[in-house]
Write a protein that holds these residues in place. Structure first.
Motif, PDB file in Angstrom:
ATOM      1  N   ILE C  19       0.845  -1.201   0.000  1.00 26.37           N
ATOM      2  CA  ILE C  19       0.000   0.000   0.000  1.00 26.37           C
ATOM      3  C   ILE C  19       0.881   1.253   0.000  1.00 26.37           C
ATOM      4  O   ILE C  19       0.687   2.174  -0.787  1.00 26.37           O
ATOM      5  CB  ILE C  19      -0.934   0.002   1.233  1.00 26.37           C
ATOM      6  CG1 ILE C  19      -1.835  -1.242   1.216  1.00 26.37           C
ATOM      7  CG2 ILE C  19      -1.785   1.273   1.265  1.00 26.37           C
ATOM      8  CD1 ILE C  19      -2.578  -1.475   2.510  1.00 26.37           C
ATOM      9  N   THR C  20       1.882   1.258   0.889  1.00 23.07           N
ATOM     10  CA  THR C  20       2.760   2.431   0.980  1.00 23.07           C
ATOM     11  C   THR C  20       3.483   2.681  -0.336  1.00 23.07           C
ATOM     12  O   THR C  20       3.614   3.821  -0.788  1.00 23.07           O
ATOM     13  CB  THR C  20       3.805   2.228   2.092  1.00 23.07           C
ATOM     14  OG1 THR C  20       3.147   1.741   3.252  1.00 23.07           O
ATOM     15  CG2 THR C  20       4.513   3.521   2.420  1.00 23.07           C
ATOM     16  N   THR C  21       3.963   1.605  -0.949  1.00 24.43           N
ATOM     17  CA  THR C  21       4.776   1.776  -2.159  1.00 24.43           C
ATOM     18  C   THR C  21       3.924   2.245  -3.334  1.00 24.43           C
ATOM     19  O   THR C  21       4.370   3.073  -4.140  1.00 24.43           O
ATOM     20  CB  THR C  21       5.497   0.457  -2.489  1.00 24.43           C
ATOM     21  OG1 THR C  21       6.169   0.005  -1.321  1.00 24.43           O
ATOM     22  CG2 THR C  21       6.514   0.667  -3.591  1.00 24.43           C
ATOM     23  N   ILE C  22       2.689   1.725  -3.436  1.00 22.96           N
ATOM     24  CA  ILE C  22       1.811   2.219  -4.499  1.00 22.96           C
ATOM     25  C   ILE C  22       1.573   3.718  -4.307  1.00 22.96           C
ATOM     26  O   ILE C  22       1.603   4.506  -5.252  1.00 22.96           O
ATOM     27  CB  ILE C  22       0.468   1.452  -4.505  1.00 22.96           C
ATOM     28  CG1 ILE C  22       0.679   0.013  -4.985  1.00 22.96           C
ATOM     29  CG2 ILE C  22      -0.545   2.151  -5.414  1.00 22.96           C
ATOM     30  CD1 ILE C  22      -0.557  -0.844  -4.936  1.00 22.96           C
ATOM     31  N   SER C  23       1.366   4.103  -3.066  1.00 18.70           N
ATOM     32  CA  SER C  23       1.119   5.525  -2.797  1.00 18.70           C
ATOM     33  C   SER C  23       2.352   6.364  -3.111  1.00 18.70           C
ATOM     34  O   SER C  23       2.257   7.441  -3.694  1.00 18.70           O
ATOM     35  CB  SER C  23       0.649   5.701  -1.350  1.00 18.70           C
ATOM     36  OG  SER C  23       1.553   6.454  -0.601  1.00 18.70           O
ATOM     37  N   LEU C  24       3.520   5.848  -2.764  1.00 23.17           N
ATOM     38  CA  LEU C  24       4.759   6.574  -3.071  1.00 23.17           C
ATOM     39  C   LEU C  24       4.960   6.672  -4.582  1.00 23.17           C
ATOM     40  O   LEU C  24       5.434   7.682  -5.105  1.00 23.17           O
ATOM     41  CB  LEU C  24       5.959   5.875  -2.430  1.00 23.17           C
ATOM     42  CG  LEU C  24       7.320   6.529  -2.662  1.00 23.17           C
ATOM     43  CD1 LEU C  24       7.375   7.908  -2.022  1.00 23.17           C
ATOM     44  CD2 LEU C  24       8.449   5.671  -2.128  1.00 23.17           C
ATOM     45  N   ASN C  25       4.568   5.621  -5.283  1.00 22.56           N
ATOM     46  CA  ASN C  25       4.723   5.600  -6.740  1.00 22.56           C
ATOM     47  C   ASN C  25       3.887   6.698  -7.395  1.00 22.56           C
ATOM     48  O   ASN C  25       4.317   7.306  -8.373  1.00 22.56           O
ATOM     49  CB  ASN C  25       4.313   4.222  -7.258  1.00 22.56           C
ATOM     50  CG  ASN C  25       4.723   4.024  -8.706  1.00 22.56           C
ATOM     51  OD1 ASN C  25       5.654   4.681  -9.182  1.00 22.56           O
ATOM     52  ND2 ASN C  25       4.047   3.143  -9.399  1.00 22.56           N
ATOM     53  N   SER C 247      -2.146  10.447  -2.112  1.00 21.06           N
ATOM     54  CA  SER C 247      -1.101   9.511  -1.691  1.00 21.06           C
ATOM     55  C   SER C 247      -0.983   9.456  -0.177  1.00 21.06           C
ATOM     56  O   SER C 247      -0.771   8.384   0.399  1.00 21.06           O
ATOM     57  CB  SER C 247       0.253   9.929  -2.270  1.00 21.06           C
ATOM     58  OG  SER C 247       0.162  10.058  -3.645  1.00 21.06           O
ATOM     59  N   SER C 248      -1.129  10.597   0.455  1.00 14.75           N
ATOM     60  CA  SER C 248      -1.032  10.612   1.911  1.00 14.75           C
ATOM     61  C   SER C 248      -2.149   9.793   2.533  1.00 14.75           C
ATOM     62  O   SER C 248      -1.947   9.048   3.482  1.00 14.75           O
ATOM     63  CB  SER C 248      -1.105  12.053   2.428  1.00 14.75           C
ATOM     64  OG  SER C 248      -0.139  12.842   1.798  1.00 14.75           O
ATOM     65  N   ILE C 249      -3.346   9.940   1.956  1.00 12.16           N
ATOM     66  CA  ILE C 249      -4.485   9.183   2.459  1.00 12.16           C
ATOM     67  C   ILE C 249      -4.229   7.684   2.317  1.00 12.16           C
ATOM     68  O   ILE C 249      -4.443   6.907   3.255  1.00 12.16           O
ATOM     69  CB  ILE C 249      -5.769   9.606   1.707  1.00 12.16           C
ATOM     70  CG1 ILE C 249      -6.171  11.014   2.159  1.00 12.16           C
ATOM     71  CG2 ILE C 249      -6.884   8.606   1.934  1.00 12.16           C
ATOM     72  CD1 ILE C 249      -7.289  11.627   1.355  1.00 12.16           C
ATOM     73  N   ILE C 250      -3.737   7.291   1.150  1.00 14.23           N
ATOM     74  CA  ILE C 250      -3.461   5.866   0.928  1.00 14.23           C
ATOM     75  C   ILE C 250      -2.410   5.371   1.920  1.00 14.23           C
ATOM     76  O   ILE C 250      -2.547   4.309   2.522  1.00 14.23           O
ATOM     77  CB  ILE C 250      -2.982   5.641  -0.525  1.00 14.23           C
ATOM     78  CG1 ILE C 250      -4.107   5.991  -1.501  1.00 14.23           C
ATOM     79  CG2 ILE C 250      -2.542   4.192  -0.727  1.00 14.23           C
ATOM     80  CD1 ILE C 250      -3.701   5.933  -2.955  1.00 14.23           C
ATOM     81  N   ALA C 251      -1.362   6.162   2.105  1.00 18.11           N
ATOM     82  CA  ALA C 251      -0.291   5.748   3.020  1.00 18.11           C
ATOM     83  C   ALA C 251      -0.822   5.550   4.433  1.00 18.11           C
ATOM     84  O   ALA C 251      -0.418   4.629   5.140  1.00 18.11           O
ATOM     85  CB  ALA C 251       0.835   6.781   3.019  1.00 18.11           C
ATOM     86  N   SER C 252      -1.771   6.404   4.837  1.00 21.74           N
ATOM     87  CA  SER C 252      -2.285   6.273   6.200  1.00 21.74           C
ATOM     88  C   SER C 252      -3.015   4.940   6.377  1.00 21.74           C
ATOM     89  O   SER C 252      -3.014   4.363   7.462  1.00 21.74           O
ATOM     90  CB  SER C 252      -3.208   7.445   6.525  1.00 21.74           C
ATOM     91  OG  SER C 252      -4.452   7.278   5.877  1.00 21.74           O
ATOM     92  N   LEU C 253      -3.620   4.435   5.307  1.00 21.03           N
ATOM     93  CA  LEU C 253      -4.302   3.134   5.406  1.00 21.03           C
ATOM     94  C   LEU C 253      -3.294   2.022   5.687  1.00 21.03           C
ATOM     95  O   LEU C 253      -3.590   1.066   6.403  1.00 21.03           O
ATOM     96  CB  LEU C 253      -5.086   2.849   4.119  1.00 21.03           C
ATOM     97  CG  LEU C 253      -6.244   3.821   3.862  1.00 21.03           C
ATOM     98  CD1 LEU C 253      -6.934   3.507   2.547  1.00 21.03           C
ATOM     99  CD2 LEU C 253      -7.253   3.790   5.016  1.00 21.03           C
ATOM    100  N   ALA C 254      -2.087   2.161   5.117  1.00 21.34           N
ATOM    101  CA  ALA C 254      -1.031   1.181   5.407  1.00 21.34           C
ATOM    102  C   ALA C 254      -0.715   1.184   6.898  1.00 21.34           C
ATOM    103  O   ALA C 254      -0.552   0.129   7.515  1.00 21.34           O
ATOM    104  CB  ALA C 254       0.216   1.507   4.594  1.00 21.34           C
ATOM    105  N   GLY C 255      -0.658   2.370   7.471  1.00 26.94           N
ATOM    106  CA  GLY C 255      -0.381   2.472   8.904  1.00 26.94           C
ATOM    107  C   GLY C 255      -1.482   1.835   9.729  1.00 26.94           C
ATOM    108  O   GLY C 255      -1.233   1.178  10.743  1.00 26.94           O
ATOM    109  N   LEU C 256      -2.721   2.008   9.263  1.00 23.49           N
ATOM    110  CA  LEU C 256      -3.864   1.434   9.977  1.00 23.49           C
ATOM    111  C   LEU C 256      -3.806  -0.092   9.937  1.00 23.49           C
ATOM    112  O   LEU C 256      -4.020  -0.768  10.948  1.00 23.49           O
ATOM    113  CB  LEU C 256      -5.159   1.963   9.340  1.00 23.49           C
ATOM    114  CG  LEU C 256      -6.454   1.719  10.094  1.00 23.49           C
ATOM    115  CD1 LEU C 256      -6.346   2.201  11.526  1.00 23.49           C
ATOM    116  CD2 LEU C 256      -7.612   2.420   9.402  1.00 23.49           C
ATOM    117  N   VAL C 257      -3.495  -0.645   8.759  1.00 24.04           N
ATOM    118  CA  VAL C 257      -3.374  -2.099   8.635  1.00 24.04           C
ATOM    119  C   VAL C 257      -2.283  -2.608   9.572  1.00 24.04           C
ATOM    120  O   VAL C 257      -2.476  -3.571  10.317  1.00 24.04           O
ATOM    121  CB  VAL C 257      -3.030  -2.487   7.168  1.00 24.04           C
ATOM    122  CG1 VAL C 257      -2.662  -3.967   7.088  1.00 24.04           C
ATOM    123  CG2 VAL C 257      -4.198  -2.176   6.252  1.00 24.04           C
TER     124      VAL C 257
END
Lengths: 334, 238, 370
Positions: C19-25, C247-257
């Motif tokens: 999730i984080t990497t897709i968001s960073l991409n 992207s920030s929103i997506i990254a936060s979901l990684a943190g939640l998981v």
């Protein structure tokens, strides 16, 4: 009554820390202006100096404080860290650059080197046994820092030596850049590598030397700041690097001299400004307004980042990008 | 016998073929003027000769030697000099440092001697030795670049639009210095000039490039008087 | 739960990293925004479930079941000798947090599935909102600074938030130790894996759709030549702002998981090595501006890393303590070396970006200059 004006001893330790950051930021800016590498491993390279000190203490100067340590240590650190940085450039950064990696790719590479170096050092320090010291990892070498009586103050030797070393090194480096043929060629290469090459300058040699100097300056800073660190474990670099980058950015990343100034300003802000604000808040505002006490002293990194943000807002190219003569005119006219 | 001879030169950058079958000669102590509309390949010709642009085919003969494949710094050593249009001095270095940089590969004693000599020819630099090059005016910078070139005592000097962006008086001074180079020092010069009239008036021979091909090659005076070509490509009135 | 050598811990980390990497991409690969502060955006997701979520849950318990809240406070008074004014205060305190979460909040939530569902939605929204605010702050810098400055500024920003503020200020998220997060299911790891997989699929589909939309082309135009993109009528600032916030929103979901799988994680675990540098390494390994590459990069890297982490101790087993210790450090060293090798041999990654069909405007400009 709360002390707002910091004591002389504290002032001196703040200046010493600022001087170390100045040296580190200057070195960071140097490799950036020559080879476009923003080196994340820079603070860890500086920690090589701290480790040199640790070994010197363990093997040679274990019996009591010695002033000799403050000459031999920084000099040896100068060479060790300088050679490491040079090898890092020749072995890793240059081949990667030749392969066409951009600024960001190179940044990632320095990250990787930082991880590699940190783990190698941590392993070695954990695995080796000291000759005198019971262990080598996480040692506080503060006790080997003798106290000097000066100007009615009891100063730590390292706090005294660091600013002197910073001034000396900057002076020597400045003379090297302006008075020697190779130094002038170095400045020429920084400005216009193509033209310098046309003039017959071996730009690769210039880059290699700039990496050596960058590492060497970091080594000296690391060897002397080691006495003020909680311990000499290489991981101490993790937080230092943030301040070093802050210093370079405040300076503008494009000038070595402004890098030095930026590092110094950030260092002073972190130590002095934090302590003054802490005293003001907890001594006056909090009691007067009935606010809770906050250990602002723990937030010194907030100060460095705050400084970065303020500088970038008003001068996106850092202090180096400010047109000082114009600014002077403006102020004088008013 | 010609100092420089270019035979069937094809050159460009990577995939971009810019020059097609150029043939010309430069005799000793002559000024060859290269003129032409924008993008016709004037600068590329100089760069190809100096080894900065890519030569696909053809030959560059200098002093009876084929130097087509020699790298730039080697060409500098055998007497060729190339002055880029911009960034031809180190702005952050002092005038003195600039002059010394120009003699980087020469023995120190020789550099001293040549700097002295060059300063005699460019006396205005004497008072500015300690000033940074960026404090000089545009024309002064071009003259400094010229002085730097002379430190190496080249035989053939190639100028890329040295008067571009200069005030008329400064441009005149630069041009006079170029004539002086030929007459007093016996240098051979290739001059790319965007001000066609100015260039053709001082040139011995002229080369008119259009879309990377030679449209005219002969006496400069002749081209100046050729009304058709002049009006068509060079904006020469009447 | 261990299949082959891959544990559920590994799988959860893999999911969070994808999730984080897709968001960073989206930021770095497609739009050219060098976000070196990824850690703080990931951390926002964790904080929503930890510092904020646990307070919210405690508040709900207080409202729904005052008797239980009273009982909890009594218990804390007897066992810790601490008098907390409310359950919320107790839940946010480093000393009482573990007890309140495990003995009172978790059992309560298990009995109230409706509340859990609503709490889950609320925490996802909080995570998203926090990340969007952080993204807004970051974009302020991103619109103004050059690549390198921006990278360093975001890195310092992230370090500052996670390493300094959250470590020093216990009330925010329990200081260095971190608070226990809200638990949404009896088996939180299974829940995290399912939730994570759903997010991965949704985020991947979204990123693919975005990449092939006019917006995706605009993003690449901004990356390749900001000025040209502006000249061609692209709203450069608007595009960057949108990309950073998404992207920030997506990254936060990684943190939640990640936090749901581990429940109690230190704020410190969201450091620059694991949540900024590693995602960058995955992206470079897999290939920038290619969503398949981003996912592949994570998988290849994580499998390699797992094999190293699993293999080295096996090799070292039975040998001296020194060699066993060396194995632990060697794992990290090898990770560093792999990244350097990738940069050297395949700077474009395993799956390079597919060339766009038409000539780039930046390319045309370059040709014209020549």
């Amino acid at each position: 009554m709360v002390e707002i004006i910091p004591s002389g001893v504290f002032l001196m330790s703040a200046i010493a820390y600022a001087a170390a950051l100045g040296l580190l930021s200057m070195g960071l800016s140097l490799t950036y202006v020559t080879t476009r590498v923003a080196n994340f491993a820079h603070a860890t390279i500086g920690m090589l100096g701290a480790i040199v000190m640790l070994f010197l203490i363990d093997r040679v100067y274990y019996e009591g404080a010695s002033y000799q340590l403050f000459i031999v240590g920084p000099l040896l650190s100068f060479v060790v860290a300088g050679v490491f940085a040079m090898i890092m450039y020749l072995l890793v950064m240059k081949p990667l650059q030749d392969k066409g990696n951009d600024v960001i790719g190179l940044m990632i590479a320095t990250f990787a080197i930082d991880i590699i170096l940190l783990n190698i050092l941590s392993f070695l320090l954990n695995a080796m046994t000291g000759k005198h010291l019971p262990k080598l990892y996480g040692v506080n070498i503060g006790p080997w820092d003798p106290t000097i009586q000066c100007c009615g103050l009891e100063l730590k030797a390292s706090n005294f030596v660091l600013p002197i070393a910073a001034v000396l090194l900057t002076l020597i480096f400045h003379l090297f850049l302006t008075k020697t043929k190779f130094g002038v060629a170095m400045r020429a290469t920084i400005e216009n590598p193509n033209l310098a090459a046309v003039m017959g300058v071996n730009t690769n040699l210039v880059y290699t030397v700039s990496w050596f100097v960058s590492g060497a300056l970091a080594g000296v800073a690391g060897s002397l700041i080691a006495f003020s660190l909680k311990d000499t474990s290489p991981n101490s670099s993790a937080l230092i690097i943030v301040s070093v980058f802050a210093g370079s950015i405040v300076g503008g990343l494009t000038s070595i001299y402004w890098g030095l100034v930026g590092g110094f300003i950030v260092g002073l802000a972190e130590k002095l400004l934090t302590s003054i604000i802490n005293a003001l808040y907890n001594g006056y505002f909090a009691p007067a307004l009935g606010l809770p006490e906050i250990a602002i002293i723990n937030y010194e990194k907030v100060m460095s980042l705050g400084l970065v943000i303020i500088v970038l807002l008003f001068a996106p190219q850092g202090l180096a990008g400010v047109d000082w003569s114009k600014l002077k005119q403006k102020i004088l006219r008013r | 016998m010609a100092l420089l001879e270019v035979k069937a030169l094809n050159a460009g950058y990577g995939r971009f073929h810019i020059l097609f079958d150029l043939d010309f000669k430069v005799e000793k102590q002559e000024i060859l003027i290269i003129v032409g509309p924008n993008g016709s390949g004037k600068s590329t010709t100089l760069k190809a000769i100096f080894g900065i642009a890519k030569v696909y085919s053809g030959n560059i003969i200098y002093n009876e030697k084929d130097i087509t494949r020699l790298p730039p710094h080697a060409k500098a050593r055998i007497g060729l000099a190339y002055l880029p249009q911009t960034d031809n001095v180190f702005a952050e270095l002092t005038v003195e440092e600039n002059l010394r940089m120009a003699g980087y590969t020469l023995p120190p004693a020789l550099v001293e001697e040549r700097v002295e000599k060059v300063l005699e020819s460019f006396p205005f630099l004497k008072s500015k030795l300690k000033d940074k090059a960026k404090s000089l005016s545009g024309g002064q910078r071009q003259l400094l670049a010229m002085a730097m070139t002379l430190i190496r005592e080249p035989d053939l000097i190639m100028f890329d639009e040295p008067t571009a962006g200069l005030a008329p008086i400064a441009a005149k001074e630069v041009v006079e210095k170029i004539i002086w180079l030929r007459d007093e020092l016996g240098k051979t010069i290739i001059l790319v000039e965007q001000n066609a009239k100015l260039g053709l008036e001082i040139g011995d021979n002229a080369l008119l490039l259009v879309s990377g091909r030679i449209a005219f090659y002969g006496k400069a005076q002749e081209l100046l008087e050729n009304k058709d070509l002049g009006r068509l490509y060079l904006g020469l009135a009447k | 739960m261990e299949f082959l050598i891959f544990s559920d811990t590994w799988l959860i980390l893999l999911i969070a990293y994808i999730i984080t990497t897709i968001s960073l991409n989206l930021e770095a690969g497609y739009t050219g925004i060098p976000n070196f502060g990824k850690a703080v955006f990931v951390f926002m997701g964790a904080w929503a479930a930890q510092g904020i979520g646990i307070r919210l849950a405690a508040w709900i318990v207080e409202k729904q079941d005052p008797a239980l809240a009273q009982e909890a406070l009594e218990f804390l008074k007897n066992h810790l000798g601490q008098d907390y004014p409310s359950l919320v205060a107790a839940a946010a305190d480093t000393d009482a947090n573990r007890i309140v979460a495990n003995q009172y909040i978790y059992p309560f939530l298990q009995d109230h599935p409706m509340i859990v569902a609503m709490l889950f939605i609320a925490i996802v929204l909080i995570a998203v909102g926090l990340a969007a605010i952080m993204g807004l702050i970051a974009s302020y810098a991103a619109l103004r600074l050059r690549e390198e400055y921006l990278a360093i500024l975001l890195l310092s920003f992230s370090e500052l938030m996670v390493m300094v503020i959250f470590r020093q200020t216990e009330s925010l998220n329990g200081g260095p130790k971190g608070l226990w997060a809200v638990k949404f299911a009896a088996d939180n790891r299974v829940f995290a894996i399912i939730f994570g997989l759903v997010v991965v699929v949704l985020v991947y589909l979204y990123a693919e759709k975005l990449a092939h939309s006019p917006m995706g082309r605009a993003m690449r135009a901004v990356r390749d030549d900001e000025i040209a993109a502006g000249v061609y009528g692209r709203d450069v600032a608007g595009i960057r702002l949108k990309v950073i916030i998404v992207s920030s929103i997506i990254a936060s979901l990684a943190g939640l998981v990640y936090i749901e799988a581990n429940l109690a994680a230190q704020s410190l675990s969201f450091d620059r090595v694991y949540w900024t540098f590693f995602p960058w390494a995955f992206l470079i390994l897999g290939g920038m501006a290619n969503n398949k590459g981003a996912v592949l990069g994570v998988i290849v890297f994580m499998v390699l890393r797992r094999m190293i982490d699993y293999g080295l101790p096996q090799l070292a087993a039975g040998h001296s303590a020194l060699i066993q210790m060396a194995a632990a450090y060697l794992s990290n060293i090898l990770v560093g070396i792999i990244i350097l090798l990738v940069l050297y041999f395949r700077p474009q990654g395993i799956l390079p970006e597919k060339p766009s069909k038409t000539l780039d405007f930046g390319e045309i400009l370059k040709q014209e200059e020549a």
